[in-house]
Design an enzyme around this catalytic site. Structure first.
Site, PDB file in Angstrom:
ATOM      1  N   ASP A  14       1.718   3.708  -6.085  1.00 44.54           N
ATOM      2  CA  ASP A  14       1.483   2.321  -6.779  1.00 44.54           C
ATOM      3  C   ASP A  14       0.329   2.341  -8.326  1.00 44.54           C
ATOM      4  O   ASP A  14      -0.281   2.002  -8.455  1.00 44.54           O
ATOM      5  CB  ASP A  14       0.514   1.503  -6.142  1.00 44.54           C
ATOM      6  CG  ASP A  14       1.319   0.853  -4.881  1.00 44.54           C
ATOM      7  OD1 ASP A  14       2.511   0.837  -4.601  1.00 44.54           O
ATOM      8  OD2 ASP A  14       0.484   0.271  -3.452  1.00 44.54           O
ATOM      9  N   LYS A 112       7.792  -2.830  -2.768  1.00 41.62           N
ATOM     10  CA  LYS A 112       6.901  -2.958  -1.774  1.00 41.62           C
ATOM     11  C   LYS A 112       6.390  -4.265  -2.478  1.00 41.62           C
ATOM     12  O   LYS A 112       5.770  -4.652  -3.687  1.00 41.62           O
ATOM     13  CB  LYS A 112       6.612  -2.131  -1.129  1.00 41.62           C
ATOM     14  CG  LYS A 112       5.509  -1.782  -1.966  1.00 41.62           C
ATOM     15  CD  LYS A 112       4.889  -0.631  -1.489  1.00 41.62           C
ATOM     16  CE  LYS A 112       3.262  -0.325  -1.648  1.00 41.62           C
ATOM     17  NZ  LYS A 112       2.427  -0.845  -1.805  1.00 41.62           N
ATOM     18  N   CYS A 145      -2.817   1.028   0.476  1.00 44.76           N
ATOM     19  CA  CYS A 145      -1.375   1.106   0.558  1.00 44.76           C
ATOM     20  C   CYS A 145      -1.997   2.759   0.596  1.00 44.76           C
ATOM     21  O   CYS A 145      -0.471   3.302   1.731  1.00 44.76           O
ATOM     22  CB  CYS A 145      -0.758   0.920  -0.552  1.00 44.76           C
ATOM     23  SG  CYS A 145      -0.913  -0.667  -1.511  1.00 44.76           S
TER      24      CYS A 145
END
Length: 201
Positions: A14, A112, A145
């Site tokens: 990310d 995701k 995450c």
């Protein structure tokens, strides 16, 4: 005796404009990640070194549909997400991976919409097809995450190293998350040491 694949890969979680760019949606709400410039620099160094070592690199990208139908209910219920900011909308600048870390055409990006990058995605399949059993993980956010994905990887019998200098999170949670991962799910070390461990004969 297990029959696990022993190939290695780097997993970058990310590192998107919305999280780490000064003009991203989350920093603009007054929630910039501490030490983000250092983390970007270290992550670029890691990716470049991994490419030189011919290690596969897999990126994850946290994205949402334009109508936000796929946002987790708890985020909505707690008011943690403001649709007016157009946060992390698929194919937007905000959702794009930072230019400095832009994946090559030969590198896989896994989309995701949950913290755990294995949940509802083909990440496990991608790694297995690459013959990967060992991961060096960096990215954001450390206690969200990154930690969710690292724990999930360990439960799937991957050997995991977390590149501590390639992660960022709120100061009150960052160190605790690294300590928690080191306790049960991963080895935690600077990226250079982690990469050396991956490529060691």
């Amino acid at each position: 005796m297990t029959n696990q694949p022993n190939g290695a890969a780097v997993l970058i979680i990310d590192m998107q404009n919305g999280f780490v760019h000064a003009d991203g949606s989350i920093p603009r709400t007054g929630q910039p990640l501490p030490n983000v410039d250092r983390v970007i620099t270290s992550s670029v160094e890691l990716v470049e070194a991994a490419r030189e070592a011919h290690l596969p690199i897999v990126f994850t990208q946290h994205v949402f549909d334009p109508d936000y139908f796929d946002v987790a209910p708890r985020i909505v219920a707690k008011g943690m997400f403001d649709p007016e900011t157009e946060t992390l909308v698929r194919n937007s600048w905000d959702a794009a991976i930072l230019d400095e870390l832009k994946p090559l055409e030969t590198e896989r990006t896994v989309e995701k919409n949950r913290y755990d990058a294995f949940l509802y995605t083909d990440l496990d399949q991608v790694l297995r097809k690459l013959g990967v059993g060992r991961l060096l993980v960096g990215g954001v956010v450390t206690n969200v995450c990154v930690e969710s994905t690292v724990r999930s990887a360990e439960q799937r019998d991957f050997e995991v190293i977390v590149a501590e200098d390639c992660t960022a999170g709120a100061l009150e949670y960052h160190d605790a998350a690294l300590a928690s991962m080191a306790y049960i799910a991963a080895d935690v070390m600077p990226w250079r040491h982690g990469l050396e461990a991956l490529v060691a004969p």
